[in-house]
Design a protein around this motif. Sequence first.
Motif, PDB file in Angstrom:
ATOM      1  N   LEU A 448       5.306   3.975   4.491  1.00 20.23           N
ATOM      2  CA  LEU A 448       4.194   4.536   5.257  1.00 20.23           C
ATOM      3  C   LEU A 448       3.219   5.273   4.360  1.00 20.23           C
ATOM      4  N   VAL A 451       1.078   2.547   2.804  1.00 19.23           N
ATOM      5  CA  VAL A 451       0.316   1.680   3.695  1.00 19.23           C
ATOM      6  C   VAL A 451      -0.612   2.456   4.623  1.00 19.23           C
ATOM      7  N   ASP A 452      -0.094   3.496   5.270  1.00 21.95           N
ATOM      8  CA  ASP A 452      -0.874   4.175   6.310  1.00 21.95           C
ATOM      9  C   ASP A 452      -0.530   5.661   6.302  1.00 21.95           C
ATOM     10  N   LYS A 453      -1.449   6.482   5.813  1.00 18.64           N
ATOM     11  CA  LYS A 453      -1.208   7.928   5.744  1.00 18.64           C
ATOM     12  C   LYS A 453      -1.081   8.537   7.142  1.00 18.64           C
ATOM     13  N   LYS A 454      -1.736   7.949   8.137  1.00 15.22           N
ATOM     14  CA  LYS A 454      -1.642   8.472   9.494  1.00 15.22           C
ATOM     15  C   LYS A 454      -0.214   8.336  10.014  1.00 15.22           C
ATOM     16  N   ASP A 455       0.406   7.183   9.816  1.00 17.92           N
ATOM     17  CA  ASP A 455       1.787   6.993  10.248  1.00 17.92           C
ATOM     18  C   ASP A 455       2.748   7.852   9.428  1.00 17.92           C
TER      19      ASP A 455
END
Length: 703
Positions: A448, A451-455
């Motif tokens: 995570l 790939v996606d800092k929000k997740d």
Amino acid sequence: MEITYASSSLSDLVSPPTRTPATSRPVKVIPFQHPYGDGGDTTPSSSSSSSTTSFSKWRRRVKQMKTVDWIDFLLPCSRWIRIYNWRENLQPDVIAGVTVGIMLVPQSMSYAKLAGLQPIYGLYTGLVPVFVYSIFGSSRQLAVGPVALVSLLVSNVLGNVDSSTELYTELAILLSLMVGILECTMGLLRLGWLIRFISRSVISGFTTASAFVIALSQAKYFLGYDVDRSSQIIPLAKSIISGADQFQWPPFLMGSFILAIILAMKHLGKTRKKLRFLRAGGPLTAVVLGTAFVKIYHPSSITLVGDIPQGLPPFSIPKNFSHVKSLIPTSFLITGVAILESVGIAKALAAKNGYELDSNQELFGLGVANICGSFFSAYPSTGSFSRSAVNHESGAKTGLSGIIMGIIMACALLFMTPLFEYIPQCALAAIVISAVIGLVDYDEALFLWRVDKKDFFLWSVTSATTLFLGIEIGVLVGVGFSLAFVIHESANPHIAVLGRLPGTTVYRNIQQYPEAYTYNGLVIVRIDAPIYFANTSYIKDRLREYEIVVDQSSKRGPEVERIYFVILEMAPVTYVDSSAVQALKELYQEYNSRDIQIAIANPNKEVLLTLAKSGFIDQVGKEWCFVRVHDAVQVCLQHVPNPNNSPKIPHSSTDESSRFLERLGTRRKEDLSTSEMESGERVPIISKDSDPQLEPLLPRKSH
């Protein structure tokens, strides 16, 4: 009624400053489906009104079901019983059932201790639900029974009750009944989709934090002294530190030794195919070694399981229904864990073994297993990831392996409970710790982060709140942030300005394709989401922004200083509500006051029907609805005023603006006259030589 509109296929898309002798090409007629008639009647046609709802589809499917279909629906086990191949499937099913059954016996006792119950209730939970699920469950490899995470949830919700009292046990059994009823209800109403709002990152963070809490809760069996029960890491750590002066070496050494053996066997079983049986044999080995050591040396400092009742569980009805209200939140939480963990595992195993699985049917099967289990003194159960993996790896083909597991558990209750009396508590604790180590999902956190800092933020927040504030608060915070992100994304949808890829009739996002070019006098906007009350303001603001600020570096066409047309590409718009329609009408009025015409490209049937019933299509003009963005661009560019030949239209005069749009609409309707479409009349096209900067749509072939 179907109305066709003509769209001229021009080699160049703009009107040049000076016209040259024109060649011609046939008009290309593209059908456009309208949900209303020529007279402006916005009443939906019979074809559109005949669209069936999901309920009517379900009712029709129920009427078409035969007796065999009803049997398969009510008893999913009949699907594999009818096609069971005894020669090919019996041996692997028996091997898998015996393997997982041997693994289930010690794990059941361990998880019962984690839940704060006597080990016998773990054995009961591994008996009746296993048999019932084999009949009503649709997965052929899922291994049902007590699991660590659900056991921790049971212990947490009953933390205010003395675990040594009969009330504690009765409430745990009542919780099984409540969870079963909730699962059955959601399965029958097909509400399993609700759990999709809990993201994978939230579940990963929750299980990772829970693994640490579970491991620390078992520390008392290793350390030799009592530790306070809590689902928060700080009270647990304080209790462990405060009792350090009571530390005892024998249980710590035995527990550590047994834990090392289990982990080594699990590792060898995963990495070596020939040693696969070691993975399932770890818990049994721990119990055998611990019991043998106690029988030989009789250490006084090592606590034992103690007396376990022999025999099958009696039938009894859950009691203390006055506590139902306090158990409701946890029953929802356990149901959520069951859907996310069990159904997810079951669907993955079904895909690997080549059969289909209905999530709602699976949820119903788990619910029936819990309801029946509650009548035989079982606490909540669900599918186990580790045992299901072993069941699959051992070659299980059908639900017969689950029946074999139940037979193994019944034999243990009938004949082996006297031997369980000498099992060390630290051995059971080692089994629990070895199981929850796999729940620590640090690989997911690293993924995570990349790939996606929000997740990753969701994962971190859920983990931290679960560790420091408790399980319920951790889940609520994680789900709350997930829903907040969903609402934010929905209220602020992606909107793109489109440009034409050179040499094609394809229009794509100019941010993604910098080589795509746009045209002076018009802007093409694609809305990549349904339009409803929550995002209408955002969409209107962005459309105003695109009208004013558009990249000028890739402009083609006549050198005009303002926007005359806004083309809305509505293919991604799957739904519009009444608020969206009202917002579009207001936007049209606003554009109309500034000499700007809206054109609509490729709305789907439902969206077009809604816009037509609201009168928006008639307000914009049916002639400004197009099948393709390319058609809209061609027509709009033909009507962009020529800066060299046309006088500049004053923006301050409302009458002039309305007269301009009226003339524009009249001219467009004349272009699309019925006689022209029926006769296939040719329209003039512009020679490429008239403007060397313009590129034809497609290169002409020389004949």
